[in-house]
Design an enzyme around this catalytic site. Structure first.
Site, mmCIF file in Angstrom:
data_model
loop_
_atom_site.group_PDB
_atom_site.id
_atom_site.type_symbol
_atom_site.label_atom_id
_atom_site.label_comp_id
_atom_site.label_asym_id
_atom_site.label_seq_id
_atom_site.Cartn_x
_atom_site.Cartn_y
_atom_site.Cartn_z
ATOM 1 N N LYS A 87 0.965 -1.307 -0.121
ATOM 2 C CA LYS A 87 0.104 -0.213 0.095
ATOM 3 C C LYS A 87 0.875 0.969 -0.109
ATOM 4 O O LYS A 87 1.748 1.381 1.080
ATOM 5 C CB LYS A 87 -0.986 -0.058 1.175
HETATM 6 C C1 E4P Z 1 -8.031 1.357 3.947
HETATM 7 O O1 E4P Z 1 -7.738 0.915 3.163
HETATM 8 C C2 E4P Z 1 -8.299 2.839 4.539
HETATM 9 O O2 E4P Z 1 -7.052 3.108 5.132
HETATM 10 C C3 E4P Z 1 -9.378 2.778 5.516
HETATM 11 O O3 E4P Z 1 -10.421 2.442 4.961
HETATM 12 C C4 E4P Z 1 -9.463 4.292 6.009
HETATM 13 O O4 E4P Z 1 -10.692 4.454 6.788
HETATM 14 P P1 E4P Z 1 -10.872 5.730 7.656
HETATM 15 O O5 E4P Z 1 -11.440 6.912 6.968
HETATM 16 O O6 E4P Z 1 -12.056 5.072 8.336
HETATM 17 O O7 E4P Z 1 -9.663 5.959 8.595
#
Ligand code: E4P
Length: 218
Positions: A87
């Site tokens: 990522k």
């Molecule tokens: C996933 O890949 C993201 O990092 C995550 O969904 C972010 O979510 P949030 O906005 O609730 O922190």
């Protein structure tokens, strides 16, 4: 549409896995910290544990923000297991890193995406997944689902292969609307996945069936 669970909590990952509908897991540094997983060795061991639990793509995020650092960390993460997807944040160095990983057969998830322009750039660099954060877009008084639909249109028109991974999901309706808008994947908190099953008429109907069955057998 694929379902990923958005957590680093092993119990929740196991519960989602037991539903029989799970295709993968996403994490981020905040989710790791929430579980008290700190220090490089512990973080790597935790990713290993997730890979043992789930047969599917597991997103593991780099912490470095410079190109060389991202490549170094991404190689270590990708070596953990063949299902690891590196990522990478949507920055200029991130785009260069995604291109490098693509050229070296390492799959990527471009994260922190908030616009169609960013989505085009990530797809051009060969990102495997693109993570638009729809909940955070909604929090800013914009429309996260509209962003998914716009990116889906562009990717279809242009023939981009990058999969749209709707992230920052806040509720079950987000999942339904992301599916409708053309998301390839939804990564969701376990509560939002479980919420999809809920309907008061199902509960009322089931209670009536059971009561009638009891009466018939009295
Ligand atoms: C996933 O890949 C993201 O990092 C995550 O969904 C972010 O979510 P949030 O906005 O609730 O922190």
């Amino acid at each position: 549409m694929k379902f990923f669970v958005d957590t680093a909590n092993l119990e929740q990952i196991k519960e989602a896995q037991d539903l029989g509908i799970l295709d993968g897991v996403t994490t981020n540094p905040s989710l790791m910290a929430k579980e008290g997983i700190t220090g490089e060795a512990n973080v790597l061991a935790h990713y290993e544990a997730i890979c043992e639990l789930v047969e599917g793509d597991i997103s593991a995020e780099v912490i470095a923000t410079d190109f060389d650092g991202m490549i170094k960390e991404g190689k270590i993460l990708a070596d953990i297991h063949e299902n690891i997807v590196v990522k990478v944040p949507m920055t200029i160095d991130g785009i260069k890193a995604i291109r490098w990983f693509t050229d070296h057969d390492i799959r990527t998830n471009c994260t922190l995406v908030f616009s169609a322009g960013q989505a085009i750039l990530a797809a051009k660099a060969g990102a495997t997944y693109l993570s638009p954060f729809i909940g955070r877009v909604d929090d800013m008084n914009w429309d996260g689902i509209e962003l998914i639909a716009q990116i889906a249109d562009i990717y279809t028109i242009q023939g981009f292969q990058t999969q749209i991974l709707a992230a920052s999901i806040r509720n079950p309706l987000h999942i339904v609307r992301a599916a409708e808008a053309g998301a390839d994947v939804c990564t969701c908190p376990l509560s939002s996945i479980l919420g999809l099953a809920k309907h008061p008429l199902t509960d009322i109907g089931l209670a009536k069936f059971l009561a009638d069955h009891k009466k018939g057998n009295a």
